[in-house]
Design an enzyme around this catalytic site. Structure first.
Site, short mmCIF file in Angstrom:
data_model
loop_
_atom_site.label_atom_id
_atom_site.label_comp_id
_atom_site.label_asym_id
_atom_site.label_seq_id
_atom_site.Cartn_x
_atom_site.Cartn_y
_atom_site.Cartn_z
N GLY A 101 0.79 -1.22 0.00
CA GLY A 101 0.00 0.00 0.00
C GLY A 101 0.82 1.27 0.00
N HIS A 102 0.13 2.41 -0.09
CA HIS A 102 0.77 3.72 -0.16
C HIS A 102 1.56 4.03 1.11
CE1 HIS A 102 -3.23 4.30 1.66
NE2 HIS A 102 -2.64 5.24 2.37
N ASN A 103 2.69 4.68 0.93
CA ASN A 103 3.56 5.16 2.01
C ASN A 103 4.28 4.05 2.77
OD1 ASN A 103 2.45 7.64 1.34
ND2 ASN A 103 1.08 7.71 3.09
N SER A 128 1.26 3.04 5.04
CA SER A 128 2.09 3.71 6.05
C SER A 128 2.72 2.77 7.07
CB SER A 128 1.28 4.79 6.78
OG SER A 128 0.82 5.78 5.87
#
Length: 363
Positions: free
Chosen positions: A258-260, A278
């Site tokens: 996923g993102h980050n 994250s």
């Protein structure tokens, strides 16, 4: 393609014994090996099936009595399975991708291709993209605007690399892999039902219909050297800062990052693993198949998770985790043993109740 036993042994840093000038053209399991194959008799259980095949030479373990196996030659390696890495590289015939630029490829004039780059049929390379020397861009691949890929990359069919992605040297991506898709980021005007459930641990309160607004992904993805990405795996771009993957990370098929997310060096991410946004993963971490990791967590160095583990809290360095929710593996096994004993325990309690309470007596 053929090699002598001596050539193979020298390339692997192994020892050639017997008729070292014997040539082989491939590798095979002992039971089905032909006379021109190198049989993979890497442990005694495998060697037992040699008589079923026709192999004249084999890769064997240190101390193996290869002559008693009826072989004319052998390659002895202290760790045969590790020798397989070099052996398989020597014997790999590849995918048959042609060298050079295919006429159907679409390459923007503002793209920069290094020396010896091959581009397959129907591939698209966008403006500002930079492809390092010796890279192979397979059929139907897409390289986005201003994406940079280091030297020696090998992209199989239909790999997608998004805009502004940065990838180091010797990157390998299997068919259908995607790097740099937008993250899964949506928000509601008021507190969402999901946020309320997180705070209340289950009570949704007054449920109302909600619509979601999209949060665009302004970051990108940065990937280190010697990373491999499995078929149909995805690494999402960051919301504001980049998603980061360290050096030497190996992803199996159908992984979702996923993102980050930040992943350290030399990790193994097995099939169908999902890491939510994250979360930070340390170095030398192994996430077993179908492991799920919740968002905004930290997983320390050298952690190992068993298959289908669900990580819902931070994990200290060095832990081996298993289960849903994840717990230390030894604790999980003891818990599972206790669970299996429950029916017997319930029966024992029922028998005790009958012995203690007389007929007609109230509980």
């Amino acid at each position: 393609m053929s090699h002598t036993i001596r050539e193979i042994a020298d390339a692997l840093g192994a020892v050639a014994l017997g008729a070292s000038d014997l040539r082989v053209t491939g590798v095979a399991e002992p039971a089905v090996a032909g006379p021109d194959d190198l049989a993979l008799a890497m442990k005694p259980a495998f060697a037992e099936t040699l008589p079923q095949g026709q192999a004249r030479a084999a890769l064997v373990w240190d101390g193996a009595d290869w002559q008693a196996m009826g072989l004319k030659a052998a390659i002895v390696a202290p760790r045969p399975r590790f020798a397989m890495a070099g052996l398989s590289a020597m014997m790999d015939p590849g995918q048959g991708f042609a060298e050079g630029i295919h006429p159907s490829a679409v390459i923007d004039p503002a793209a920069d291709l290094g020396e010896g780059v091959s581009v397959g049929p129907l591939a698209v390379i966008s403006a500002g993209a930079r492809i390092g020397a010796g890279s192979v861009i397979g059929p139907q691949c897409f390289i986005g605007a201003d994406a940079h890929i280091g030297p020696g990359a090998y992209l199989r069919e239909a790999v997608r690399i998004g805009a502004r992605v940065r990838i180091g040297a010797r990157f390998i991506a299997q068919p259908g892999a995607v790097v740099g898709g937008d993250g899964f980021s949506f928000v509601t005007p008021e507190e969402s039902n999901i946020e309320r459930v997180r705070d209340s641990l289950g009570d949704q309160g007054e449920i109302a219909s909600q619509s979601y607004a999209r949060i665009h992904s302004l970051g990108s993805v940065r990937i280190g050297d010697d990373v491999e990405l499995g078929a149909n795996s995805c690494i999402d771009r960051g919301t504001v800062r980049d998603t980061e993957i360290g050096n030497g990370v190996k992803f199996d098929n159908l992984a979702q990052i996923g993102h980050n997310v930040v992943i350290g060096n030399d990790c193994l991410i097995c099939a169908q693993v999902g890491v939510a946004g994250s979360t930070r993963v340390g170095n030398n971490v192994v996430l077993g198949g179908q492991t799920g990791v919740s968002d905004n967590l930290f997983i320390g160095d050298n952690v190992i998770t068993g298959g289908a583990t669900k990580v819902l809290a931070n994990v200290p360095a060095g832990r081996v985790m298993l289960g849903y929710p994840a717990m230390k593996m030894d604790t999980h096994i003891e818990t599972y043993k206790a669970l299996r004993r429950l029916p017997r325990l319930i029966g024992q309690v029922a028998a005790l109740q009958k012995a203690v309470f007389k007929p007609g007596q109230s509980d």
